[in-house]
Design an enzyme around this catalytic site. Sequence first.
Site, PDB file in Angstrom:
ATOM      1  NE  ARG A  98     -33.502  -6.980 -11.808  1.00  8.68           N
ATOM      2  CZ  ARG A  98     -33.776  -5.837 -12.428  1.00  8.68           C
ATOM      3  NH1 ARG A  98     -32.899  -4.833 -12.387  1.00  8.68           N
ATOM      4  NH2 ARG A  98     -34.920  -5.685 -13.066  1.00  8.68           N
TER       5      ARG A  98
ATOM      6  CG  ASP B 180     -32.848   2.083 -20.286  1.00  7.28           C
ATOM      7  OD1 ASP B 180     -33.892   2.756 -20.271  1.00  7.28           O
ATOM      8  OD2 ASP B 180     -32.530   1.291 -19.375  1.00  7.28           O
TER       9      ASP B 180
END
Length: 448
Positions: free
Chosen positions: A33, A327
């Site tokens: 990002r 995750d």
Amino acid sequence: MSGHGEAQPMISGRSAPLSGVAEVPGDKSISHRALIFGAMAVGETRITGLLEGQDVLDTAKAMQAFGATVTRHGLGAWSVQGVGVGGFREPADVIDCGNSGTGVRLIMGTMATTPITATFTGDASLRKRPMGRVTDPLALFGTRAYGRQGGRLPMTVVGAADPMPVRYALPVASAQVKSAVLLAGLNAPGQTVVIEKEPTRDHSERMLIGFGAELTVEKGAEGHVITLTGRPELRPQTVAVPRDPSSAAFPVCAALIVEGSDIRVPGVSQNLTRNGLYLTLVEMGARIDFENPREEGGEPVADLRVRFSPSLKGIEVPPDRAPSMIDEYPILSVVAAFAEGRTVMRGVKELRVKESDRIDAMARGLEACGARIEEDEDTLIVHGMGPGGLPGGGTAQTHLDHRIAMSFLVAGMAAKAEIAVDDGSPIVTSFPIFEGLMNGLGAAIRRG
């Protein structure tokens, strides 16, 4: 190791007690990002602590292809000279996002409302992953996408010439989809609204506000309602990337199951949308101390002290915790194999469309190493065998998935017999220093 080259078998054997300081890399989600938001700002964004794994490097190359100037100044120190919201140029070649679902989906969102065309591809794993969950909401802006059957890469995306703002309720909890829609909304007029029933990683919202976008988050009957006002001029920032809690999970979990271990992991993100694994481990009886809590780069962080935990107990992980640890289920299933009793992980069907079908990959690998597993479409249950109780001796198929590879290499450090993985090369995509860092703490990981 190379995530794009020949397979690299690896083997992990029983470890001496782990000790020392585990300096894990910067957060992968925030690194992606930082590069993308820097490319959309007007002026120079400075980034420190950037993860230099292949996934993030592929995103840096993509930003260059769309017209931003991306420069590396030293280890983890980068700058991005942005082109402004809506300023992307049409790339001259195919955009290769390697192994990164985050990279490709966020970049698609970023270009979706600019009238340019780009073609995306990736490695064998990424080309199997569905893109419809992103291209469907992007179509509401007027974006068109043409891919392989099932909405898979390679895929050509044609940005909307006259985009319209959208109101979109996420059908599944996905920070990638949420972020793609918000990024597309940046170059649409008016207000784009995203509604999520369950909170997911909020790095995009935090960073959008930091770069000067007008964004609000309200909790209502529908869930979290995120409203973004389009066409701002984003201001360049100095971004300090905190250490990745997903990467930190591997030395942390290794120390919990290797007898006599005592390590420190400094500066790990404690973002509430990312800390589900750590809450779960503590509930299981893990000896983790969270020291010196503070804020860095707009994110809460803490230093962790982690010690061998012989009294780990299996638990039922709350299904609503899944978005904050999606995750980390592979490495949690390894810890579960060394706990007493059953660990039940429900609400995890999202794992079946990650870099691999992670439920199947972990189940088959743990079975090959002597564990008893139960599973269905949305559930994984591991029957623990106690400290040092996993027989090992098997070979895990990684299916080009970095987290599967690292999880089984951690398992081998505490199992009775060595554990092999068929291919450790994808580890470079997210944790390029994994092998050296773990062996520096006392692990016995070697190339096969």
